[in-house]
Design a protein around this motif. Structure first.
Motif, PDB file in Angstrom:
ATOM      1  N   TYR A 244       0.838  -1.205   0.000  1.00  0.00           N
ATOM      2  CA  TYR A 244       0.000   0.000   0.000  1.00  0.00           C
ATOM      3  C   TYR A 244       0.868   1.248   0.000  1.00  0.00           C
ATOM      4  O   TYR A 244       0.565   2.242  -0.654  1.00  0.00           O
ATOM      5  CB  TYR A 244      -0.923  -0.041   1.217  1.00  0.00           C
ATOM      6  CG  TYR A 244      -1.825   1.153   1.353  1.00  0.00           C
ATOM      7  CD1 TYR A 244      -2.696   1.513   0.320  1.00  0.00           C
ATOM      8  CD2 TYR A 244      -1.827   1.924   2.504  1.00  0.00           C
ATOM      9  CE1 TYR A 244      -3.526   2.606   0.446  1.00  0.00           C
ATOM     10  CE2 TYR A 244      -2.649   3.017   2.634  1.00  0.00           C
ATOM     11  CZ  TYR A 244      -3.503   3.355   1.606  1.00  0.00           C
ATOM     12  OH  TYR A 244      -4.311   4.444   1.724  1.00  0.00           O
ATOM     13  N   LEU A 245       1.980   1.175   0.748  1.00  0.00           N
ATOM     14  CA  LEU A 245       2.883   2.330   0.802  1.00  0.00           C
ATOM     15  C   LEU A 245       3.846   2.372  -0.378  1.00  0.00           C
ATOM     16  O   LEU A 245       4.245   3.439  -0.822  1.00  0.00           O
ATOM     17  CB  LEU A 245       3.693   2.306   2.102  1.00  0.00           C
ATOM     18  CG  LEU A 245       2.930   2.549   3.401  1.00  0.00           C
ATOM     19  CD1 LEU A 245       3.878   2.416   4.581  1.00  0.00           C
ATOM     20  CD2 LEU A 245       2.299   3.929   3.402  1.00  0.00           C
ATOM     21  N   THR A 246       4.253   1.193  -0.861  1.00  0.00           N
ATOM     22  CA  THR A 246       5.309   1.160  -1.871  1.00  0.00           C
ATOM     23  C   THR A 246       4.774   0.961  -3.283  1.00  0.00           C
ATOM     24  O   THR A 246       5.527   1.099  -4.248  1.00  0.00           O
ATOM     25  CB  THR A 246       6.309   0.028  -1.566  1.00  0.00           C
ATOM     26  OG1 THR A 246       5.572  -1.202  -1.501  1.00  0.00           O
ATOM     27  CG2 THR A 246       7.019   0.255  -0.243  1.00  0.00           C
ATOM     28  N   GLY A 247       3.513   0.631  -3.407  1.00  0.00           N
ATOM     29  CA  GLY A 247       2.957   0.370  -4.732  1.00  0.00           C
ATOM     30  C   GLY A 247       2.783   1.651  -5.532  1.00  0.00           C
ATOM     31  O   GLY A 247       2.383   2.680  -4.995  1.00  0.00           O
ATOM     32  N   GLY A 248       3.077   1.554  -6.822  1.00  0.00           N
ATOM     33  CA  GLY A 248       2.998   2.741  -7.671  1.00  0.00           C
ATOM     34  C   GLY A 248       1.709   2.827  -8.459  1.00  0.00           C
ATOM     35  O   GLY A 248       1.522   3.748  -9.244  1.00  0.00           O
ATOM     36  N   LYS A 249       0.832   1.868  -8.303  1.00  0.00           N
ATOM     37  CA  LYS A 249      -0.389   1.856  -9.121  1.00  0.00           C
ATOM     38  C   LYS A 249      -1.632   1.990  -8.248  1.00  0.00           C
ATOM     39  O   LYS A 249      -1.741   1.339  -7.207  1.00  0.00           O
ATOM     40  CB  LYS A 249      -0.474   0.541  -9.911  1.00  0.00           C
ATOM     41  CG  LYS A 249       0.647   0.362 -10.930  1.00  0.00           C
ATOM     42  CD  LYS A 249       0.521   1.370 -12.078  1.00  0.00           C
ATOM     43  CE  LYS A 249       1.794   1.390 -12.911  1.00  0.00           C
ATOM     44  NZ  LYS A 249       2.118   2.723 -13.422  1.00  0.00           N
TER      45      LYS A 249
ATOM     46  N   PHE B 193      -4.399  -0.719  -4.962  1.00  0.00           N
ATOM     47  CA  PHE B 193      -4.190   0.539  -4.254  1.00  0.00           C
ATOM     48  C   PHE B 193      -2.740   0.704  -3.838  1.00  0.00           C
ATOM     49  O   PHE B 193      -2.271   0.042  -2.923  1.00  0.00           O
ATOM     50  CB  PHE B 193      -5.098   0.619  -3.023  1.00  0.00           C
ATOM     51  CG  PHE B 193      -6.550   0.512  -3.354  1.00  0.00           C
ATOM     52  CD1 PHE B 193      -7.203   1.580  -3.971  1.00  0.00           C
ATOM     53  CD2 PHE B 193      -7.256  -0.647  -3.103  1.00  0.00           C
ATOM     54  CE1 PHE B 193      -8.550   1.476  -4.299  1.00  0.00           C
ATOM     55  CE2 PHE B 193      -8.596  -0.740  -3.418  1.00  0.00           C
ATOM     56  CZ  PHE B 193      -9.254   0.307  -4.025  1.00  0.00           C
ATOM     57  N   GLY B 194      -2.015   1.561  -4.539  1.00  0.00           N
ATOM     58  CA  GLY B 194      -0.643   1.885  -4.162  1.00  0.00           C
ATOM     59  C   GLY B 194      -0.541   3.393  -3.968  1.00  0.00           C
ATOM     60  O   GLY B 194      -0.889   4.174  -4.849  1.00  0.00           O
TER      61      GLY B 194
END
Lengths: 319, 282, 274
Positions: free
Chosen positions: A66-71, A79-80
């Motif tokens: 959630y914190l590191t996702g870019g999308k 959910f990023g």
């Protein structure tokens, strides 16, 4: 000089010395005061608890991703938050790069080189301007600044004037009064005799500022910057209007200033958008939105409390 | 070298100060210059027409006044309670400083977070829908630290002799609070409230999901489903949607009115603040 | 006999002024329309302790600050008249006030140490006024601390915070800080009023030692101190609402046989006696 402790002691004394009624210690004033305090504490406690609980599903679903996702594609439940964290930090950084030198330089001028009377006038004006609502800044941004940015950087082939840079510059001007007036307070809190002693040794005014005033006001100056940073991180409306609100825009190299000329999305601009209304029906999507608020709150509080800590005053600024 | 730096450094700082003042005064000047043509008597008395490109801002201004009045009424007693607890009742220094830290925390919470909080609790959980009262509550929460701290500072600055005199008369603690402390420090409450309201009047983020709509509301008729129009939200929506020149003039006019309202509130607070300033340095 | 000494004092005032360290003529100081000092005339001879006594608020400190232009730091203060330091007017356009202050040490009523280490305090001024090597700076610090009779107390803890020193030690540290840049004159504004008797005695002994090489102007409230350390005395009294030098004489003459009514009253008021 009466301190708070004295006051409290006096009051306690008076309480003991007085002819006590039967219900000693229980007064309506006291009860009401504690009740209102409990209400305020409870509300903020509830706020924190609600945000943690309601965002739980997204942490369970996405984990650290959630914190590191870019999308971020809510239709496919991905959910990023990273692009928005990047956007928030970038606009705040630009704002600080602009506001820190100008604000502190201006504060040094008002506090060290201006006569007291002029200084007060400038300070009152600046504090008045600190109250200009963010929507007014947003208006200036949307109708003037973004066109200027578009023309100024025309050779970079901008898609529009809505860029991270636009938002950052706007925020920089917005937090300038805060940084300036807090930095001025910090510099003024250095005792006059310290300056006088340095001048008595034959140091120039500039040497005195650099060797005495700034080192001694250091913590206060850092606090001014942190509190300004806190404001920049949390600001919604002005950023919303000029940042472009483009999702999933994470540059290959997040340290490249070229990326500042792209549109972006910040945590607050995402929360201020219509997606907040759409998300409410879907538990996971809503959790993801609330999670953004939680991340934002954590970032802003880190800056604000850090600033408070540096400042050593235990109270909120009165601005 | 020393002589040269003693000229260059102050000059650099002076340039910064000039730049800062020019930016900010220029900003106000731009708003004033573009907003003044829109101002007229009917601009204040007429309601909005044709999606903002005609008519006035009567209900928008009224809505904003209702919101800040509600915020004032809600925040004043809570702030008084908090200030008395912090400055008078709490006995341990650590408890006092923890309450101070709480106020700092509250002051640091971003306004959009209050908006989302209000949306979850009042709009959805209590099922109020959009309501002016939610706006009042959220704005009150937002300005609470400003009001409280202003009052605390005033209480702390009270001359010792007042307390001593009252103690000498054998008054009880609560009697001293009502007869000495609060009457002597009410200006702190006023100052803090005015400064807080100046901030609240211009806030958009806390009220956009909870209390205000763009069109189709007049006076609130109750609590549930009872939104108001407001100036900042009006400007916010028009700024995004319209490049119609007619709207442009109304838009700048609305911004100017909002700015004047905010400045007026902080200007009224100014004499109180200066008086405090003078006394502190006497 | 006393008469004779007064004569001498007057002749000193006029004839010896050519080689005076400070020569003040017709000094007037105003602030916000109020006259603080009116028509002050004083000559201060080199390598002597020149004391200034007088009631509180008469303008003794203001006078002292006129000598090294510390008054410049207070914008509302206006100074007129002629103040010469070693023959040059201190307000001459060619004079750099910062360089002037570097040549004239100043000791404040309350010791003002910077929140830094002892050694940094001693070298605070001199390292910025002159470009000196590390080794030379260490020598300068030792010499200054020795001159201020502080070396033996702090030699083992030069890098400790100066704030940990006692008030008396802090005042001697301030003196060392001023001595480090080898000033020609030292102005002292009631330097012992915040100190205990033992520290006061230490400072007084230092003053007597320092006058071998420096001109010292000492504002004091303490008549005993004036008697013990000063060679010449001026009494600044309030006359017609503004401070002025009521009388200048050599120390014993002024204290034993004051000529002016104001001085008699001041000395007789008792509160200022040791």
């Amino acid at each position: 000089m009466m301190t708070n402790e004295d006051l409290v002691r006096d009051l306690r004394l008076s309480d003991g010395a007085a002819r006590r009624p039967y219900l000693a210690g229980i007064s309506c004033t006291r009860l009401a005061s504690f009740a209102f305090t409990a209400l305020a504490l409870g509300t903020v406690g509830a706020l924190t608890l609600i945000f943690i609980l309601q965002s739980l599903p997204v942490w369970q679903d996405e984990g650290i991703g959630y914190l590191t996702g870019g999308k971020w594609f809510y239709r496919v439940q991905t959910f990023g938050a990273l692009p928005m964290i990047y956007g928030t930090l970038t606009v705040a950084l630009i704002a600080l790069l602009l506001a820190a030198p100008i604000g502190i330089g201006a504060a040094i001028f008002t506090s060290e080189f201006l006569p007291a009377r002029v200084r007060l006038a400038v300070k009152i004006t600046i504090e008045l301007l600190a109250g200009v609502p963010s929507v007014v800044y947003g208006l200036i941004g949307i109708l003037l600044l973004r066109d200027w940015i578009y023309e100024l950087f025309a050779r970079f082939d901008l898609l529009s004037g809505d860029t991270l840079l636009t938002a950052g510059v706007l925020l920089g001007v917005m937090i300038l009064p805060t940084v300036m007036t807090l930095a001025d307070d910090a510099l003024r809190s250095v005792p006059a005799e310290q300056r006088r002693a340095a001048r008595g040794l034959g140091l120039t005014a500039t040497e005195t500022v650099l060797a005495v005033t700034i080192p001694q006001a250091g913590r206060g100056l850092i606090a001014a910057l942190l509190l300004g940073l806190g404001r920049a991180l949390g600001e919604t409306i002005a950023v919303f209007l000029v940042v472009g609100r483009q999702d999933n825009n994470l540059p290959a190299n997040i340290f490249s200033p070229r990326a500042w000329l792209e549109s972006g999305q910040t945590l607050s601009s995402k929360l201020g958008g219509s997606e907040t209304n759409i998300a409410y029906g879907d538990p996971l999507h809503w959790a993801a939105m609330v999670g953004l608020a939680l991340i934002l709150m954590t970032m802003v509080l880190a800056a604000t409390i850090g600033g408070a800590w540096q400042r050593k005053t235990k109270y909120a600024p009165s601005i | 070298m020393r002589r040269a730096s003693n000229v260059i450094f102050p000059a650099l700082c002076g340039v910064c100060a000039l730049l800062a003042c020019a930016l900010l005064v220029g900003l106000v000047f731009v708003i004033a210059q573009r907003g003044v043509p829109a101002l007229s008597w009917t601009f204040f008395t007429d309601q909005m027409r044709q999606v903002g490109s005609a008519g006035g801002i009567f209900y928008n201004l009224l809505g904003t006044l209702i919101l800040i009045a509600a915020a004032l009424v809600i925040s004043a007693p809570i702030a008084t309670g908090l200030a008395l607890t912090q400055a008078v009742y709490l006995r341990s220094a650590s408890a006092r400083s923890r309450l101070g830290l709480f106020l700092y925390t509250l002051n640091g919470i971003p306004s959009i977070v209050f908006g989302i909080f209000g949306f979850i609790v009042f709009v959805k959980f209590f099922g109020w829908g959009k309501s002016w009262l939610i706006g009042g509550i959220l704005l009150a929460l937002m300005i609470l630290p400003t009001v409280t701290v202003s009052l605390i500072e005033r209480i702390r600055a009270l001359p010792r002799k007042y307390i001593e005199a009252a103690t000498g008369l054998g008054l009880r603690q609560s009697q001293i609070i009502w007869s000495v402390i609060l009457p002597q420090s009410w200006s702190g409450l006023i100052t803090g409230s005015l400064l807080g309201l100046a901030r609240a009047a211009g806030e958009t983020a806390p009220i956009m999901f909870t209390a205000t709509i763009f069109a189709g509301a007049s006076l609130p008729h109750g609590i549930r489903e009872s939104p108001v129009l407001s100036l900042p939200y009006h400007i916010f929506i028009l700024a995004q949607d319209s490049f119609d020149p007619g709207v442009g003039a109304k838009l700048w006019g609305s911004a100017l009115v909002l700015l004047m309202l905010v400045f007026a509130l902080s200007m009224i607070a100014l004499p109180f603040r200066l008086r405090l300033h003078d006394e502190a340095h006497a | 006999m006393m008469k004779l000494m007064h004569k001498e004092a007057e002749s000193h005032d006029t004839t010896a002024s050519a080689d005076a360290t400070f020569r003040v003529r017709n000094l007037n100081v105003t602030a916000r329309g109020k006259t603080l000092l009116r028509d002050v005339n004083v000559s201060i001879a080199p390598r002597q302790v020149f004391g200034i006594i007088g009631p509180s608020g008469a303008g003794k400190s203001t006078f002292l600050r006129c000598l090294n232009r510390l008054t410049d730091l207070t914008p509302e203060i206006r100074v007129s008249g002629d103040v010469r330091f070693e023959g040059t007017s201190v307000r001459d356009p060619s004079v750099d006030p910062d360089a002037l202050r570097a040549r004239i040490g100043f000791l404040f009523q309350q010791p003002v140490v910077f929140p830094k280490s002892i050694i940094e305090n001693v070298l605070f001024g001199v390292r910025r006024l002159r470009r000196l090597s590390r080794g030379v700076l260490a020598e300068v610090a030792e010499r200054a601390l020795r001159e201020a009779a502080l070396w033996n107390e702090v030699r083992d803890r030069l890098n400790d915070s100066a704030l940990a020193l006692s008030v008396g030690q802090q005042q001697r540290l301030c003196l060392a800080r001023a001595l480090a840049s080898e000033p020609e004159a030292i102005l002292m504004d009631e330097p012992t009023s915040a100190l205990d008797p033992k520290s006061t005695q230490a400072i007084e002994e230092l003053i007597l030692k320092l006058k071998e090489r420096h001109t010292i102007v000492l504002v004091t409230h303490n008549i005993g101190q004036a008697r013990r350390v000063t060679d010449w005395l001026a009494c600044i009294c309030v006359r017609n609402g503004a401070g002025t030098v009521a009388e200048t004489a050599c120390c014993d003459a002024l204290l034993e046989n004051p000529q002016c009514q104001e001085v008699v009253e001041y000395l007789g008021s008792g509160s200022s006696l040791p």
